[in-house]
Scaffold this motif. Structure first.
Motif, short mmCIF file in Angstrom:
data_model
loop_
_atom_site.label_atom_id
_atom_site.label_comp_id
_atom_site.label_asym_id
_atom_site.label_seq_id
_atom_site.Cartn_x
_atom_site.Cartn_y
_atom_site.Cartn_z
N LEU A 214 0.90 -1.20 0.00
CA LEU A 214 0.16 0.12 0.14
C LEU A 214 0.82 1.25 0.06
O LEU A 214 1.81 1.35 0.69
CB LEU A 214 -0.85 0.28 1.12
CG LEU A 214 -1.81 -1.28 1.15
CD1 LEU A 214 -2.71 -1.36 2.66
CD2 LEU A 214 -2.89 -1.47 0.16
N GLY A 215 0.64 2.18 -1.11
CA GLY A 215 1.21 3.48 -0.90
C GLY A 215 0.66 4.55 -0.26
O GLY A 215 -0.56 4.12 0.58
N LYS A 216 1.01 5.87 -0.27
CA LYS A 216 0.53 6.92 0.43
C LYS A 216 -0.91 7.21 0.33
O LYS A 216 -1.67 7.17 1.47
CB LYS A 216 1.33 8.21 0.22
CG LYS A 216 0.99 9.35 0.86
CD LYS A 216 2.07 10.38 0.60
CE LYS A 216 1.82 11.68 1.82
NZ LYS A 216 2.72 12.64 1.56
N ARG A 232 4.83 12.56 7.15
CA ARG A 232 4.57 13.70 6.75
C ARG A 232 5.64 14.50 6.53
O ARG A 232 5.74 15.41 5.58
CB ARG A 232 3.75 14.29 7.82
CG ARG A 232 2.23 13.91 7.56
CD ARG A 232 1.39 15.12 7.57
NE ARG A 232 1.49 16.14 8.45
CZ ARG A 232 0.72 16.36 9.77
NH1 ARG A 232 -0.20 15.33 10.06
NH2 ARG A 232 1.20 17.11 10.49
N GLY A 233 6.91 14.31 7.29
CA GLY A 233 8.08 15.22 6.79
C GLY A 233 8.83 14.94 5.69
O GLY A 233 10.06 15.56 5.44
N SER A 234 8.62 13.82 5.04
CA SER A 234 9.53 13.29 4.10
C SER A 234 8.99 13.48 2.47
O SER A 234 7.78 13.57 2.29
CB SER A 234 9.49 11.54 4.30
OG SER A 234 10.35 10.98 3.46
N THR A 263 13.13 3.74 7.68
CA THR A 263 14.43 3.35 6.97
C THR A 263 15.47 4.41 7.34
O THR A 263 16.79 4.39 7.22
CB THR A 263 14.21 3.54 5.46
OG1 THR A 263 13.64 4.87 5.27
CG2 THR A 263 13.10 2.29 5.12
N TYR A 264 15.19 5.52 7.99
CA TYR A 264 16.00 6.35 8.68
C TYR A 264 15.33 7.48 9.70
O TYR A 264 14.19 7.92 9.64
CB TYR A 264 16.51 7.47 7.70
CG TYR A 264 17.96 7.92 8.42
CD1 TYR A 264 18.99 7.32 8.61
CD2 TYR A 264 17.90 9.39 8.76
CE1 TYR A 264 20.30 7.61 9.02
CE2 TYR A 264 19.17 9.85 9.49
CZ TYR A 264 20.16 8.86 9.74
OH TYR A 264 21.22 9.57 10.22
N ASN A 315 11.73 9.08 9.06
CA ASN A 315 11.45 9.81 10.07
C ASN A 315 12.21 11.37 9.85
O ASN A 315 13.18 11.18 10.56
CB ASN A 315 11.74 9.46 11.33
CG ASN A 315 10.96 10.38 12.43
OD1 ASN A 315 9.80 11.31 11.99
ND2 ASN A 315 11.42 10.32 13.73
N MET A 316 11.56 12.36 8.92
CA MET A 316 12.26 13.33 8.58
C MET A 316 11.53 14.56 9.18
O MET A 316 10.54 14.72 9.49
CB MET A 316 12.54 13.58 7.02
CG MET A 316 12.87 12.10 6.56
SD MET A 316 14.85 11.93 6.85
CE MET A 316 15.27 13.02 5.27
#
Ligand code: BES
Ligand code: ZN
Ligand code: ZN
Length: 495
Positions: A214-216, A232-234, A263-264, A315-316
């Motif tokens: 499933l995508g966004k 949301r920050g990515s 992943t980060y 997580n950006m």
């Protein structure tokens, strides 16, 4: 690795390297001595071949057996499976260092009263495969092809078919663990959520699992505010990855494996300090463990249904990223007050766990590099656990005993749950405090398990090794791959 069933005696043997267990007092060595002479016995007596536990001595030999790797077993009576697996790990390292691709194992030289020829072969398959692993890198100065183990042969008086099958089973466990290590080691600009999903899809294709990615847009439609909030920050899209292994006609009695695939982890607006951020490419260790276990399941095909669900995102920070004080609505409908954007793993896991339940899981594991707190509590070599079901946990602990992966359970009390549920704004808060916070993090995930038997595994300490160890190099360890698969295999066999 090709597994040969042909060699049975020393007379017939030609090999680049023969692997021999050498205890302090040697019994049943007549066959060896009659073929190779008394010389070895003198070398051992002179101390030139070490018999101390885990000591390896490499000796050039003759034109047929080019080298012998002697593996010290000390007083073989007290040899444990854990020590033997680690000894074989060191053998794997020695084979890589000497660039040896094929070897012969004298199985009987490792057999003790407690450890059978099949056990030896299994532990050799697993330990050698793990020890032989090297971290893939991007150095332009190294043009060496990655060394591979190409063939294994055996000298044994035990049943050759069984020995070869046990070795192969062990090497399946080792290979899958190594594949999880590779994922953990990949740089985060290369292993994005999309790439992790591609890898899972390839695995599904290889082993015939049902797969759903499933995508966004789909996650938005479903209302998965936990994983979407973290994402949301990515600029990278999130992925919710589901694999199903169906063993029985009806997809009931299902074990769910839920993995954290961050992943980060920069921490988001609750930004990590610069030194604490380095290494956060490994924050998808839980996802790697789940995929590693699924690889073993694909190979061994146990009689046990499994659904694997991975929440993948980084997580950006950006103008659209979540902030402390935000309130999110998770897929379950429960609302969460975000007090710390660095406590993101539990938000991702909440949605993934709810989805796993919806897909039919009636036993749940979640596996995650969830907290620094588990490292403070237990160190780098122990996985921390929580549960809502004593029997399930006790049963699982039998498997940790088989694989020698150390798991230690922490309590989750009513007062802990109260603190997780304390918020003026929402049903839950994602960061009740620093004191004992491994429990708050895992306990938060448990809020979404409800009454379904659930085990939480925090692998923040165990997923990434700070230094080389007997079973592998510094870097991703593939923690919990073997134990999860071993548990599922046993559940299948018990039916
Ligand atoms: N990914 C980290 C946990 C972690 C720490 C993994 C060290 C591997 C090594 C997690 O998302 C995190 O940041 N946890 C915080 C929680 C805190 C904000 C309540 C932590 O443990 O400090
Ligand atoms: Zn974090
Ligand atoms: Zn994290």
């Amino acid at each position: 690795m090709q597994i040969n069933k042909t060699t049975t005696t020393f007379e017939q043997l030609t090999t680049p390297v023969l692997i021999v267990g050498v205890p302090k007092t040697r019994k049943n060595w007549e066959a060896f001595t009659s073929c190779f002479g008394e010389q070895v016995e003198q070398w051992i007596k002179a101390g030139d071949i070490a018999t101390a536990e885990k000591k390896i001595t490499k000796v050039p030999f003759n034109s047929k057996v080019e080298r012998v790797l002697f593996v010290g077993l000390d007083d073989a009576k007290s040899l444990t499976e854990k020590t033997l697996r680690e000894s074989f790990g060191l053998v794997g390292k020695a084979l890589r260092e000497a660039n040896l691709a094929s070897f012969t194992l004298w199985v009987d030289s490792f057999v003790t009263e407690e450890i059978t020829a099949d056990d030896v072969a299994y532990l050799a398959g697993e330990g050698i495969t793990l020890g032989h692993f090297a971290v893939a890198n991007y150095k332009t100065t190294s043009n060496k092809e990655d060394a591979m183990l190409t063939s294994a042969s055996f000298v044994t008086t035990a049943d050759m078919d069984e020995v070869a099958a046990a070795f192969e089973a062990g090497s399946i466990y080792g290979d899958a663990t190594n594949s999880a290590r590779d994922l953990v080691n990949l740089p985060p600009n290369i292993l994005t959520a999309t790439k992790l999903a591609d890898y899972a899809a390839e695995l599904a294709e290889q082993y015939g699992f049902d797969v759903e990615i499933l995508g966004k847009a789909e996650l938005e439609e479903l209302g998965m505010g936990g994983i979407l909030g973290v994402n949301r920050g990515s600029v990278e899209e999130p992925r919710l990855i589901t694999l199903k292994y169906q063993a029985t006609e009806n997809f009931d009695d299902v074990i769910g494996l839920v993995g954290k695939g961050v992943t980060y982890d920069t921490g988001g607006y609750s930004l990590k300090p610069r030194d604490g951020m380095v290494g956060m490419k490994g924050d998808m260790g839980g996802a790697a463990a789940v995929l590693g276990a699924m690889k073993i399941i694909g190979e061994t095909r146990p009689n046990q249904n499994v659904v694997a669900v991975i929440g993948a995102t980084d997580n950006m920070i950006s103008g659209t990223a979540i902030k402390p004080d935000d309130v999110l609505t998770t897929y379950s409908g429960k609302t969460v007050e975000v007090l710390n954007t660095d406590a993101e793993g539990r938000l991702v896991l909440a949605d993934a766990l709810t989805y796993a339940k919806q897909q039919g899981a009636n036993y749940l594991f979640d596996i995650a590099t969830l907290t620094g707190g588990v490292i403070v509590a237990l160190g780098m070599d122990k996985t921390g656990a929580l549960t809502n079901n004593e029997d399930f946990f006790e049963d699982f602990m039998l498997s940790t005993g088989e694989t020698d992966e150390f798991v230690w359970r922490l309590p989750l009390t009513e007062s802990d749950k109260k603190r997780i549920r304390k918020s003026d704004m929402a049903d839950l808060n994602n960061s009740p405090g620093r004191d004992g916070h491994m429990i708050f993090a895992g306990g938060f995930v448990g809020e979404f398990a409800d009454d379904t038997p659930w085990i939480h595994l925090d692998i923040a300490g165990t997923s990434d090794a700070e230094a080389a160890h007997d079973l592998g190099p510094k870097g991703g360890t593939g923690a919990m791959v073997r134990t999860l698969a071993s548990f599922i295999e046993r559940k299948g066999a018990e039916k």
